[in-house]
Design an enzyme around this catalytic site. Structure first.
Site, PDB file in Angstrom:
ATOM      1  NE  ARG A  72      -4.108  -2.185   1.769  1.00 27.63           N
ATOM      2  CZ  ARG A  72      -4.998  -2.602   2.643  1.00 27.63           C
ATOM      3  NH1 ARG A  72      -4.980  -2.130   3.875  1.00 27.63           N
ATOM      4  NH2 ARG A  72      -5.922  -3.484   2.318  1.00 27.63           N
ATOM      5  CB  SER A  73       0.631   4.527   1.697  1.00 28.22           C
ATOM      6  OG  SER A  73      -0.580   4.940   1.104  1.00 28.22           O
ATOM      7  CB  ALA A  74       5.216   0.985   2.378  1.00 25.99           C
ATOM      8  CE  LYS A  76       0.583   8.166  -1.032  1.00 22.28           C
ATOM      9  NZ  LYS A  76      -0.265   7.009  -0.675  1.00 22.28           N
ATOM     10  CE1 TYR A 162       0.137   9.845   2.407  1.00 14.28           C
ATOM     11  CE2 TYR A 162      -1.962   8.767   2.888  1.00 14.28           C
ATOM     12  CZ  TYR A 162      -0.632   8.694   2.510  1.00 14.28           C
ATOM     13  OH  TYR A 162      -0.065   7.475   2.228  1.00 14.28           O
TER      14      TYR A 162
END
Length: 395
Positions: A72-74, A76, A162
């Site tokens: 997921r957002s890791a 980014k 965010y």
């Protein structure tokens, strides 16, 4: 008692203890954690099962060395390295308007949105007036087109919030306009391939059909308040409960929610949310940002490392509601996402995953899990592991 597999260098036993305790006390199902120090791997552990919702009448497939997981957002934090390295090579000006590279983006009052605003969540574009379907989200066209036409929710550069989903199309399109390559392809050719990382933004066909290679995750859950105590809990839950709030709209920029276990989603190049990696791949990636690894020279020059972890955004986050801190593309150590120390930089993923580097200690950290829990930034399992690292370093 879970059977923890892997290796721990002498002195880092507190990390193994915290990892085992996550299974005993914190509902862990299947997970892995890896740690590098000064370019050398010192922790590589895994345990549990690959199938998050294993049938009750049959055996579960065990997590193995090399099991990868959607993070997921890791994702980014991996994607952010691309524009920073392009800047390091003189190919992008962080203070140039995005429209310099992507002319259609100038519409609807976005002429003054700078490249650095995209990386620091200051562009005012966390939500879309009309959400994209999962098919549109991955087609490579609909997301950039929607953002080019979208008006900002606030004056760009004046505040931060965010960009949970829209970060995919903002960073992805910018990279493609500058390089002619997708962000996923650029990472594969310039970073993951040379370093031998099990890390992908867009899972290739060769990996897609390897039995058991990728661990399934639970169906996505609405983000909720646990672990976020910087403001009264009601302020957080109200924002997530209100369909009209910027918070809900930001997380629902893709609607309905996609099946993250579907082959099409795993193959998608979404730099905000669909990266797939092993814990070891994430830890090695961050190790390569801050130092030499196995004969490979560090990726970030000192000036680029400073850009990554110099505060660009801080304070109340218009989307996450709590106070957050961002450098250029990276979350920084703070109450919303505690890392190892003041100089740490990295990124969590909703549901648990976390990866970061701490240049002062020479530590790089990667943690992946399929037991997705309702935490936005500070997952208690990841935080227990970070405390284990701190205990190990304290001796």
């Amino acid at each position: 008692m879970v059977d923890v597999q892997g290796t721990v260098t002498d002195g880092f036993e507190p990390v193994r203890d915290a990892f085992a305790e996550n299974f005993a006390r914190r509902g862990e199902r299947g997970a892995a954690v890896a740690l590098y120090r000064d370019g050398r791997k010192v922790v590589d552990l895994w345990a549990g099962t690959k199938d998050a919702d294993a049938p009750g009448d049959g055996p579960s497939a065990p997590w193995e060395r090399g099991t990868a997981q959607i993070v997921r957002s890791a994702t980014k934090g991996v994607a952010a390295a691309v524009p920073l390295l392009l800047h390091q090579r003189g190919l992008v000006d962080l203070d140039a308007p995005v429209g310099t590279y992507w002319p259609e983006f100038k519409a609807a009052g976005k002429e003054r949105v700078l490249v650095r605003h995209l990386l620091a969540h200051r562009a005012g574009l966390p939500a879309l007036d009309t959400p994209l379907t999962p098919a549109e989200a991955v087609d490579g066209v609909s997301g950039p087109r929607a953002l080019a036409a979208q008006a900002p929710a606030w004056e760009p550069g004046t505040d931060h919030g965010y960009h949970a989903q829209t970060y995919s199309w903002l960073i992805g399109e910018l990279v493609e306009r500058i390089t002619g390559r997708s962000a996923g392809r650029w990472i594969a050719e310039e970073i993951a391939g040379p370093l031998g990382l099990d890390l992908w933004i867009g899972l290739p066909e060769s990996e897609r059909h390897r039995p058991g290679r990728i661990s399934d995750v639970e169906p996505p859950a609405d983000p909720a308040a646990p672990g976020l105590r910087m403001r009264p809990r009601k302020a957080v839950t109200d924002a997530y409960d209100d369909p009209a709030s910027l918070t809900r709209r930001a997380f629902a920029a893709i609607s309905p929610a996609a099946d993250e276990n579907a082959p099409a989603w795993r193959a998608a190049e979404l730099p905000a949310s669909a990266g797939i990696a092993t814990a070891e791949g994430l830890a090695r990636f961050y190790a390569s940002l801050i130092g030499d690894v196995d004969g490979h020279r560090r990726l970030f020059a000192p000036a680029t490392l400073t850009l990554a972890r110099t505060e660009e955004s801080a304070g109340p986050d218009r989307v996450l509601i709590v106070n957050t801190r961002f450098g250029l593309g990276y979350m920084l150590h703070g109450p919303a996402s505690p890392l190892l120390g003041p100089g740490s930089f990295g990124h969590p993923g909703r549901g648990g995953s976390l990866a970061f580097a701490d240049p002062e200690s020479g530590i790089s950290f990667g943690y992946v899990t399929n037991g997705m829990q309702k935490n936005v930034t500070a997952d208690p399992r990841a935080q227990a592991l970070v405390r284990g690292v701190a205990r190990a370093l304290a001796g």
